[in-house]
Design a protein around this motif. Sequence first.
Motif, PDB file in Angstrom:
ATOM      1  N   PRO A  63       0.826  -1.218   0.000  1.00  0.00           N
ATOM      2  CA  PRO A  63       0.000   0.000   0.000  1.00  0.00           C
ATOM      3  C   PRO A  63       0.854   1.258   0.000  1.00  0.00           C
ATOM      4  O   PRO A  63       1.998   1.274   0.484  1.00  0.00           O
ATOM      5  CB  PRO A  63      -0.799  -0.131   1.303  1.00  0.00           C
ATOM      6  N   GLY A  64       0.306   2.306  -0.552  1.00  0.00           N
ATOM      7  CA  GLY A  64       0.993   3.599  -0.605  1.00  0.00           C
ATOM      8  C   GLY A  64       0.045   4.651  -1.128  1.00  0.00           C
ATOM      9  O   GLY A  64      -1.131   4.367  -1.423  1.00  0.00           O
ATOM     10  N   PRO A  65       0.504   5.881  -1.268  1.00  0.00           N
ATOM     11  CA  PRO A  65      -0.365   6.967  -1.756  1.00  0.00           C
ATOM     12  C   PRO A  65      -1.018   6.640  -3.097  1.00  0.00           C
ATOM     13  O   PRO A  65      -2.173   7.005  -3.339  1.00  0.00           O
ATOM     14  CB  PRO A  65       0.601   8.149  -1.870  1.00  0.00           C
ATOM     15  N   ASP A  66      -0.273   5.971  -3.979  1.00  0.00           N
ATOM     16  CA  ASP A  66      -0.826   5.620  -5.281  1.00  0.00           C
ATOM     17  C   ASP A  66      -1.525   4.265  -5.274  1.00  0.00           C
ATOM     18  O   ASP A  66      -2.098   3.860  -6.302  1.00  0.00           O
ATOM     19  CB  ASP A  66       0.289   5.591  -6.330  1.00  0.00           C
ATOM     20  N   CYS A  67      -1.462   3.578  -4.163  1.00  0.00           N
ATOM     21  CA  CYS A  67      -2.060   2.236  -4.061  1.00  0.00           C
ATOM     22  C   CYS A  67      -2.812   2.132  -2.735  1.00  0.00           C
ATOM     23  O   CYS A  67      -2.404   1.401  -1.817  1.00  0.00           O
ATOM     24  CB  CYS A  67      -0.976   1.160  -4.140  1.00  0.00           C
ATOM     25  N   PRO A  68      -3.921   2.845  -2.599  1.00  0.00           N
ATOM     26  CA  PRO A  68      -4.625   2.853  -1.316  1.00  0.00           C
ATOM     27  C   PRO A  68      -5.357   1.559  -0.999  1.00  0.00           C
ATOM     28  O   PRO A  68      -5.629   1.265   0.165  1.00  0.00           O
ATOM     29  CB  PRO A  68      -5.617   4.005  -1.485  1.00  0.00           C
ATOM     30  N   ALA A  69      -5.685   0.764  -2.037  1.00  0.00           N
ATOM     31  CA  ALA A  69      -6.466  -0.457  -1.809  1.00  0.00           C
ATOM     32  C   ALA A  69      -6.016  -1.526  -2.797  1.00  0.00           C
ATOM     33  O   ALA A  69      -5.488  -1.209  -3.879  1.00  0.00           O
ATOM     34  CB  ALA A  69      -7.952  -0.172  -1.977  1.00  0.00           C
ATOM     35  N   PRO A  70      -6.201  -2.786  -2.457  1.00  0.00           N
ATOM     36  CA  PRO A  70      -5.834  -3.873  -3.374  1.00  0.00           C
ATOM     37  C   PRO A  70      -6.601  -3.761  -4.692  1.00  0.00           C
ATOM     38  O   PRO A  70      -7.740  -3.269  -4.739  1.00  0.00           O
ATOM     39  CB  PRO A  70      -6.250  -5.143  -2.621  1.00  0.00           C
ATOM     40  N   VAL A  71      -5.976  -4.194  -5.771  1.00  0.00           N
ATOM     41  CA  VAL A  71      -6.613  -4.205  -7.090  1.00  0.00           C
ATOM     42  C   VAL A  71      -6.453  -5.606  -7.678  1.00  0.00           C
ATOM     43  O   VAL A  71      -5.543  -6.353  -7.312  1.00  0.00           O
ATOM     44  CB  VAL A  71      -5.970  -3.165  -8.032  1.00  0.00           C
ATOM     45  N   PRO A  72      -7.336  -6.008  -8.609  1.00  0.00           N
ATOM     46  CA  PRO A  72      -7.204  -7.332  -9.231  1.00  0.00           C
ATOM     47  C   PRO A  72      -5.993  -7.401 -10.151  1.00  0.00           C
ATOM     48  O   PRO A  72      -5.441  -6.374 -10.571  1.00  0.00           O
ATOM     49  CB  PRO A  72      -8.508  -7.484 -10.007  1.00  0.00           C
ATOM     50  N   ALA A  73      -5.605  -8.614 -10.488  1.00  0.00           N
ATOM     51  CA  ALA A  73      -4.387  -8.825 -11.280  1.00  0.00           C
ATOM     52  C   ALA A  73      -4.491  -8.245 -12.676  1.00  0.00           C
ATOM     53  O   ALA A  73      -3.465  -7.959 -13.305  1.00  0.00           O
ATOM     54  CB  ALA A  73      -4.080 -10.321 -11.352  1.00  0.00           C
ATOM     55  N   ASN A  74      -5.701  -8.070 -13.197  1.00  0.00           N
ATOM     56  CA  ASN A  74      -5.843  -7.519 -14.548  1.00  0.00           C
ATOM     57  C   ASN A  74      -5.946  -5.998 -14.549  1.00  0.00           C
ATOM     58  O   ASN A  74      -6.162  -5.386 -15.596  1.00  0.00           O
ATOM     59  CB  ASN A  74      -7.062  -8.131 -15.241  1.00  0.00           C
ATOM     60  N   ASP A  75      -5.795  -5.374 -13.397  1.00  0.00           N
ATOM     61  CA  ASP A  75      -5.828  -3.914 -13.316  1.00  0.00           C
ATOM     62  C   ASP A  75      -4.484  -3.360 -13.797  1.00  0.00           C
ATOM     63  O   ASP A  75      -3.426  -3.903 -13.460  1.00  0.00           O
ATOM     64  CB  ASP A  75      -6.092  -3.479 -11.873  1.00  0.00           C
ATOM     65  N   PRO A  76      -4.474  -2.272 -14.577  1.00  0.00           N
ATOM     66  CA  PRO A  76      -3.200  -1.691 -15.053  1.00  0.00           C
ATOM     67  C   PRO A  76      -2.251  -1.308 -13.921  1.00  0.00           C
ATOM     68  O   PRO A  76      -1.032  -1.252 -14.119  1.00  0.00           O
ATOM     69  CB  PRO A  76      -3.657  -0.455 -15.839  1.00  0.00           C
ATOM     70  N   ALA A  77      -2.795  -1.066 -12.739  1.00  0.00           N
ATOM     71  CA  ALA A  77      -1.952  -0.647 -11.620  1.00  0.00           C
ATOM     72  C   ALA A  77      -1.374  -1.827 -10.834  1.00  0.00           C
ATOM     73  O   ALA A  77      -0.637  -1.603  -9.861  1.00  0.00           O
ATOM     74  CB  ALA A  77      -2.756   0.243 -10.669  1.00  0.00           C
ATOM     75  N   PHE A  78      -1.695  -3.046 -11.250  1.00  0.00           N
ATOM     76  CA  PHE A  78      -1.318  -4.195 -10.424  1.00  0.00           C
ATOM     77  C   PHE A  78       0.188  -4.254 -10.160  1.00  0.00           C
ATOM     78  O   PHE A  78       0.630  -4.347  -9.013  1.00  0.00           O
ATOM     79  CB  PHE A  78      -1.789  -5.500 -11.063  1.00  0.00           C
ATOM     80  N   HIS A  79       0.985  -4.220 -11.198  1.00  0.00           N
ATOM     81  CA  HIS A  79       2.427  -4.392 -11.011  1.00  0.00           C
ATOM     82  C   HIS A  79       3.086  -3.182 -10.344  1.00  0.00           C
ATOM     83  O   HIS A  79       4.232  -3.282  -9.893  1.00  0.00           O
ATOM     84  CB  HIS A  79       3.098  -4.715 -12.350  1.00  0.00           C
ATOM     85  N   ARG A  80       2.356  -2.085 -10.254  1.00  0.00           N
ATOM     86  CA  ARG A  80       2.854  -0.941  -9.504  1.00  0.00           C
ATOM     87  C   ARG A  80       2.556  -1.095  -8.010  1.00  0.00           C
ATOM     88  O   ARG A  80       3.316  -0.615  -7.171  1.00  0.00           O
ATOM     89  CB  ARG A  80       2.207   0.345 -10.038  1.00  0.00           C
ATOM     90  N   CYS A  81       1.458  -1.783  -7.705  1.00  0.00           N
ATOM     91  CA  CYS A  81       1.006  -1.888  -6.311  1.00  0.00           C
ATOM     92  C   CYS A  81       1.379  -3.211  -5.642  1.00  0.00           C
ATOM     93  O   CYS A  81       1.195  -3.366  -4.430  1.00  0.00           O
ATOM     94  CB  CYS A  81      -0.516  -1.717  -6.244  1.00  0.00           C
ATOM     95  N   TYR A  82       1.883  -4.143  -6.415  1.00  0.00           N
ATOM     96  CA  TYR A  82       2.226  -5.460  -5.865  1.00  0.00           C
ATOM     97  C   TYR A  82       3.671  -5.793  -6.185  1.00  0.00           C
ATOM     98  O   TYR A  82       4.182  -5.474  -7.264  1.00  0.00           O
ATOM     99  CB  TYR A  82       1.315  -6.542  -6.453  1.00  0.00           C
ATOM    100  N   GLU A  83       4.299  -6.475  -5.240  1.00  0.00           N
ATOM    101  CA  GLU A  83       5.690  -6.883  -5.391  1.00  0.00           C
ATOM    102  C   GLU A  83       5.761  -8.410  -5.501  1.00  0.00           C
ATOM    103  O   GLU A  83       5.163  -9.123  -4.675  1.00  0.00           O
ATOM    104  CB  GLU A  83       6.508  -6.425  -4.190  1.00  0.00           C
ATOM    105  N   ALA A  84       6.472  -8.899  -6.504  1.00  0.00           N
ATOM    106  CA  ALA A  84       6.662 -10.344  -6.641  1.00  0.00           C
ATOM    107  C   ALA A  84       7.520 -10.853  -5.488  1.00  0.00           C
ATOM    108  O   ALA A  84       8.566 -10.289  -5.183  1.00  0.00           O
ATOM    109  CB  ALA A  84       7.320 -10.669  -7.975  1.00  0.00           C
ATOM    110  N   VAL A  85       7.060 -11.932  -4.849  1.00  0.00           N
ATOM    111  CA  VAL A  85       7.780 -12.471  -3.694  1.00  0.00           C
ATOM    112  C   VAL A  85       8.246 -13.912  -3.928  1.00  0.00           C
ATOM    113  O   VAL A  85       8.652 -14.599  -2.998  1.00  0.00           O
ATOM    114  CB  VAL A  85       6.907 -12.398  -2.416  1.00  0.00           C
ATOM    115  N   GLY A  86       8.174 -14.369  -5.185  1.00  0.00           N
ATOM    116  CA  GLY A  86       8.709 -15.688  -5.506  1.00  0.00           C
ATOM    117  C   GLY A  86       7.648 -16.765  -5.590  1.00  0.00           C
ATOM    118  O   GLY A  86       6.514 -16.587  -5.144  1.00  0.00           O
ATOM    119  N   ASP A  87       8.029 -17.893  -6.156  1.00  0.00           N
ATOM    120  CA  ASP A  87       7.088 -18.998  -6.322  1.00  0.00           C
ATOM    121  C   ASP A  87       6.682 -19.621  -4.994  1.00  0.00           C
ATOM    122  O   ASP A  87       5.551 -20.056  -4.819  1.00  0.00           O
ATOM    123  CB  ASP A  87       7.702 -20.084  -7.213  1.00  0.00           C
ATOM    124  N   PHE A  88       7.619 -19.701  -4.046  1.00  0.00           N
ATOM    125  CA  PHE A  88       7.363 -20.360  -2.765  1.00  0.00           C
ATOM    126  C   PHE A  88       7.736 -19.428  -1.617  1.00  0.00           C
ATOM    127  O   PHE A  88       8.680 -19.677  -0.873  1.00  0.00           O
ATOM    128  CB  PHE A  88       8.182 -21.659  -2.654  1.00  0.00           C
TER     129      PHE A  88
END
Length: 644
Positions: free
Chosen positions: A593-618
């Motif tokens: 979360p942050g100023p540009d990411c106040p709430a979770p968004v679905p994976a098909n949202d254009p903002a997804f990769h800005r608001c989520y961090e990849a944490v690996g397969d496992f």
Amino acid sequence: MNLLFRGLVVWLALSSAACVSLSETQRNRAASIAVAARSRIVDCSAANACAQPSPLHELSDRAYTESSPQTPRHYALILDRGRDALLARINLIRSARSRIDVQTYIFDKDDSARLVLDELLAASRRGVKVRLLIDQLSAIPDLGILAALSGSHMNFEIRIYNPSFRKAKLNYFDYAGSVLCCFRRFNQRMHTKLILIDEAVGITGGRNYQDDYYDWDAEYNFRDRDVLVAGPASREMATNFEAFWNARRSIPVERLNDVGRMLLKEGVPAMPADAFLRPDRVAALSAEAGDEQLVRDRLAQAAMPVGVVKYVADLPQKHRRERPADAAPAAPELETLIAGAQSEVLLQTPYLVMSEPAQDLFRALHQRESAPQVIVSTNSLAATDNAVVYSMSFKYKRRYLREFGFRIYEYKPFPEDAPVDYAALMPEGPPLAMEGEESFRGPSGSIGPSSGSARTGETTRRLQRTESRPSFLSSGAATSPLPLKRAGVRIGLHAKSMVIDNRIGVIGTHNFDPRSENYNTEAAVVIEDAAFAQALAASIRRDTSPENSWVIAPRAKPPVLSGLDYSMGKVSEALPLFDLWPWRYATSYEFKPGPDCPAPVPANDPAFHRCYEAVGDFPEVNVGPKWLYTRLLTAFGAGLVPIL
């Protein structure tokens, strides 16, 4: 495993079984010893067997009073918290006036299981007829206790379902021989779970009788869910239980070879004394179960009035080769509900492995012009109790996301907002993490030691927790949660629930997997009521929140060769063997979360990769040899899918 070794194992198992098998005359003698020893003393002469007043039992009285044949009335209570689920069971057992029927897959001898067992025996002594039916694979692992129960009281009966070699307790050769010689029959398990009081109020869902289903384990606990139903549907539960109780595979425990041999040799032993690991906790819950106002405030007042309730349950005839058409209604009924969805299917299952018919169903659903959204809550590798099953789910993530349109959320091993009393998981004072490990801090602070080794004095044995056991992968790493990077009392998802279009709620034992469809008997409560469905949906959505789950989503496309990577991954996935392509289509993401990411968004949202961090397969898993183990299962385990 070569044929010679397989043959040797089968021969040893059959030889061993033949050596200890009792004749019919001996079985009759053992049964007569048990019957003769049963106490006939009844402590209560009242017509209601001195039943304790219970606000939960009163729900059934109200439901029947308000019902008519045309308009049935029920009360339904979602039991999310483990402690509440145990409290409800103890309170209802004490409220029984004439009959208690218990059907389960696992019945251990730890604190929670022994508490329930003591209460069932106490009920029998005050005049209540008690029947206990347990699947063989996870029946009470103590021949002395089983022999004692066989001769405990005239009002108490216990039977074992589908006992291989007609034994209550299998050794390695029995187990291996059963797998090799009689694989299909050995895999046919009674996974149905039910406790029914006076044919008036029943509880079904995911929970067995073991500490980790009630937040009482010091190492690993299940986030599970039951539903209490009071009203006319309890008659359907009674009819289904009766079918199992009288089935040919349900054998009185005193007529089993190992228990019977003990009875012939020693007679009926005394019941072992209680040896509770945490007697203070047991005493506290026992006291709460006798507090009528507490039970009313905490549980009964939350019960929701609903109309029609369907108990959809397989019959034991599901396990016959030529089974009747109506012997296994659970899977078809649930598939029909899914096929009829208009806007959303909210699915929660601990094991995301799908049969071919289920895959066809979800593929067709996704291809509809106005396809409903399918949201899936399931386990991560870090949280699951079964790495074998997870490896198959991992293999097909591209298919689930692309072809089925799933939105997948994988449960974290240390959820920060689970319906769990964190402080009660451990004894007095927060224990320290092991050297070199972090301790997990949830909302209530540090809650546990390393999940790799239990706190001294808290866990006296290694539990085999997974319910999908019948294979040679049923020991060792396959049935142990994998080691993690930090310490804590781990929580794994075990709830089996579904909500259709926010108007139909389903809670039961069905894992929505091939094993549930083909091998196990299953049961589910289906309630078409908007308020109930929305309450259930809120419970599941809580589990999918960023505090509790990672999101599974496609990786950001690489700048070059993205098409080749996707194609190679797809080809590799389709192979029955050698699925070793190292770059996967999807991975796990953590919401930031942050100023540009106040709430979770679905994976098909254009903002997804800005608001989520990849944490690996496992994420959270202490990778190393175990990672290789999981990848090898992914590569070579496709043939296991039908039995997982």
